[in-house]
Structures are given as structure tokens and as C-alpha cells.
Write an enzyme that holds these catalytic residues in place. Structure first.
Site, short mmCIF file in Angstrom:
data_model
loop_
_atom_site.label_atom_id
_atom_site.label_comp_id
_atom_site.label_asym_id
_atom_site.label_seq_id
_atom_site.Cartn_x
_atom_site.Cartn_y
_atom_site.Cartn_z
N GLU A 1 -8.86 -6.95 17.04
CA GLU A 1 -9.53 -7.69 18.10
C GLU A 1 -8.79 -7.53 19.43
O GLU A 1 -9.41 -7.37 20.49
CB GLU A 1 -9.63 -9.17 17.74
CG GLU A 1 -10.46 -9.45 16.50
CD GLU A 1 -9.63 -9.54 15.23
OE1 GLU A 1 -9.96 -10.37 14.37
OE2 GLU A 1 -8.64 -8.77 15.09
N CYS B 1 -7.90 -14.07 12.78
CA CYS B 1 -6.80 -14.91 12.31
C CYS B 1 -6.66 -16.15 13.19
O CYS B 1 -6.93 -16.13 14.39
CB CYS B 1 -5.50 -14.13 12.27
SG CYS B 1 -4.90 -13.56 13.88
N ALA C 1 -1.24 24.17 -23.14
CA ALA C 1 -0.30 23.81 -24.20
C ALA C 1 1.14 24.12 -23.80
O ALA C 1 2.08 23.45 -24.23
CB ALA C 1 -0.66 24.55 -25.50
N ARG D 1 -3.92 10.48 -0.18
CA ARG D 1 -2.52 10.11 0.03
C ARG D 1 -2.33 9.51 1.42
O ARG D 1 -1.59 8.53 1.59
CB ARG D 1 -1.62 11.34 -0.11
CG ARG D 1 -1.44 11.84 -1.53
CD ARG D 1 -0.50 13.04 -1.55
NE ARG D 1 -0.25 13.52 -2.91
CZ ARG D 1 0.53 14.54 -3.19
NH1 ARG D 1 1.14 15.20 -2.21
NH2 ARG D 1 0.72 14.91 -4.45
N GLU E 1 -0.43 8.94 -9.41
CA GLU E 1 -0.83 10.34 -9.61
C GLU E 1 -0.46 10.91 -10.97
O GLU E 1 -0.93 11.96 -11.34
CB GLU E 1 -0.25 11.23 -8.51
CG GLU E 1 -0.95 11.06 -7.17
CD GLU E 1 -0.90 12.33 -6.32
OE1 GLU E 1 -0.36 13.34 -6.78
OE2 GLU E 1 -1.42 12.28 -5.20
N GLY F 1 2.19 11.14 -14.78
CA GLY F 1 1.30 11.94 -15.61
C GLY F 1 0.55 11.09 -16.62
O GLY F 1 0.23 9.93 -16.39
#
Length: 315
Positions: free
Chosen positions: A46, A69, A159, A179, A246, A248
Site C-alpha cells: 500500500e 495492517c 538402477a 526456486r 526437492e 530425494g
């Protein structure tokens, strides 16, 4: 209001612990002021819009994504007071502020000054744009987005462990954009040891928007990284609105097992890997029936040869 929401998105990942608010001031059907919350949370949207509008704000209508606010601080005045002083005619608010210091008080102050106030315009969209702030106030933790890049058959590596690259350039660029819109990005110790990830933003012009880095580990801390001993420890991140996880597979599963994921980004490449590393480890699912009704598809888009699916947690 849609324009105000879009402006607010510019601050996402930069304003915590404050919300990333957007504001547009209209006078005689012309936009005279625009603003969004600046880096570090100040100035507020604002204040930025009023500074641009100048005298054009008198008698104008303000469209703001969050209730102005009502509390004063050492960092700046209350936005409700600024709007009153500017002599506005009307204020249209997307969603109320859940912060107890403002909750309803901003609206009350505006109405007490004779300003017409309307609320709820594009409420769902405004709240989604500030999801991190609402999550931190309501749930006591950041809004968590889990990113998964996988093959058609749900594999994140072969694999032998080879994973670079499953998805194409467009999908990876989108991942970097995500990100840039987050306060902190997290990986597990396995990913850190195997890949030594930089977790930065590598898009031209956005390099300075690389988020802070967090490491999920029970081991020793690493310099330059915030150490979290468990997924529940994200509740200690008081100045993080949006957290991107992210990887594993074990880390992703641990956040899902704790029901701490609010949004899924699933990048699906048109390849088959067969035997390889699954995208997820055990997430604690006991019955198939419990898997249904938990996720809602909110967006699908083509990114080069890959498909992105975005899901939100149904709570």
C-alpha cells in the site's frame, strides 16, 4: 484485483515473515498507483502504491490482496492509517488478515474514517498467492511444495543412480523459476552427499533470487546450510513462508508421511526407465482407500516434451 494478485507474486519468496501483498489504486477508471511488498517485508504494498499515486489517490479506489495492517512498528506505519490519510473513497480487499494484530482491525479503522470497504473479491486466488503467510499463521509452519521429476513409470534415476537429466530444459527452467519464488529450499543428506547440489537459481536476471538452503539430517551441520533434524523441525523456521523440498525419495516420503506437503509439482518426462530408483519411499499408507481424496489437480501444462502436473492438498 487480478492485477494486484499478480503484483503480489513479484514479492513471493522475498518478504517473509511478512505476506507478499499486491496493491492497485484506480482513479476515474485509470490506474494511478501500483505496489507490492518489497524485499524483507518493507515497504508494504500500500505504501508503494500510494507513493506512486501521490495526489491521485484522493477519492480513488484501492484494490489490495490482504486487509491493510492496523499495527504500527518500528519499521513503518500502519497501512490502514496511510490509506485514511490519503483520502481514499473506497478500499476493496481480497482476504482478511489472520494476524491477531490486524484481524478485522484494519477494516474497522477504514470504515471508522468513512471509507467504503468491500471484502472477499477473488478471495481464493488472493489467499493462494499468499499461501506461505497463511500457512505460517494458521499451521505454525511454512507452506511446503514438494518437487518430483520422474519418468512415466515413476522413476527418478536408473538402477545405477544416473538421474541427470530426466526432464528437458524447459521443465528444468520452470523448476528454477519455482526456486526463485521460495524462501528456502531443502534436500536430504543423501542428495547432498551424492550430488553436492548448489540449489541456486540459474535463470538470466534472477540469479540474485536464489533461496536459502536447508539440509535434512541428523548428522553434523554444514556451513552455509540450515540444519533440520526432522521434517517437523520446519516449525522452527519463523522467517520462512515458502519452503521447496526437492529430494530425494526418502526425504520426499518423510514429508508426505508427516502430512507436511501442501503442494506437489510433478514433472513427468516421456521416458520409461523400468528397474530404477522410485520417486518415493514408504509414506506410511496403510489402506488404498486412505490414498483417495487427499490431492486435487489444479494445473497441467506442457513444458517442452514434458508434462507438469500441480496438485494441492485437500484439507
Amino acid at each position: 484485483m487480478a492485477a494486484a494478485i499478480a503484483l503480489g507474486e513479484r514479492g513471493r519468496g522475498r518478504t517473509a515473515p511478512n505476506p507478499n501483498v499486491g496493491c492497485v489504486i484506480v482513479h476515474d477508471d485509470a490506474v494511478v498507483g501500483r505496489g507490492w511488498t518489497q524485499d524483507g517485508g518493507r515497504p508494504h504494498a500500500e505504501a508503494m502504491a500510494l507513493a506512486e499515486a501521490g495526489e491521485g489517490a484522493r477519492g480513488a479506489t484501492v484494490y489490495v490482496t490482504l486487509e491493510p495492517c492496523a499495527h504500527r512498528s518500528g519499521r513503518g506505519p500502519a497501512c490502514a492509517d496511510l490509506l485514511v490519510e490519503a483520502g481514499l473513497r473506497r478500499v476493496v480487499i481480497g482476504v482478511g488478515d489472520p494476524d491477531s494484530r490486524t484481524d478485522g482491525l484494519g477494516i474497522e479503522r477504514l470504515r471508522s474514517a468513512g471509507i467504503q470497504v468491500e471484502t472477499g473479491l477473488c478471495r481464493a486466488e488472493a489467499e493462494r498467492g499468499m499461501a506461505g503467510f497463511f500457512s505460517r499463521i494458521r499451521l505454525g509452519r511454512p507452506y511446503v511444495t514438494l518437487k518430483l521429476a520422474m519418468s512415466i513409470d515413476g522413476r527418478i534415476a536408473t538402477a545405477s543412480g544416473e538421474s541427470q537429466w530426466i526432464t528437458g530444459e524447459e521443465a528444468r527452467a520452470h523448476g528454477h523459476l519455482e526456486r526463485a519464488r521460495t524462501d528456502m529450499i531443502l534436500v536430504g543428506r543423501g542428495t547432498y552427499d551424492a550430488d553436492s547440489p548448489r540449489l541456486d537459481v540459474r535463470l538470466p536476471g534472477l540469479e540474485d533470487r536464489s533461496p536459502r538452503r536447508a539440509l535434512l539430517t541428523t548428522g553434523a551441520p554444514v556451513e552455509g546450510w540450515t540444519r533440520l533434524g526432522s521434517p517437523q523441525a520446519i516449525r522452527t523456521l519463523t522467517e520462512v513462508n515458502d519452503l521447496l523440498v526437492e529430494g530425494g525419495a526418502e526425504t520426499a516420503a518423510s514429508f508426505l508421511h508427516g502430512d507436511l506437503v501442501d503442494r506437489l509439482l510433478v514433472y513427468r518426462a516421456p521416458i520409461l526407465i523400468g528397474e530404477g530408483k522410485a520417486a518415493l519411499a514408504d509414506i506410511g499408507l496403510g489402506r488404498l482407500a486412505d490414498a483417495h481424496g487427499r490431492w486435487r489437480l489444479v494445473d497441467t501444462r506442457q513444458l517442452g516434451i514434458d508434462i507438469l502436473e500441480v496438485y494441492e492438498r485437500t484439507r
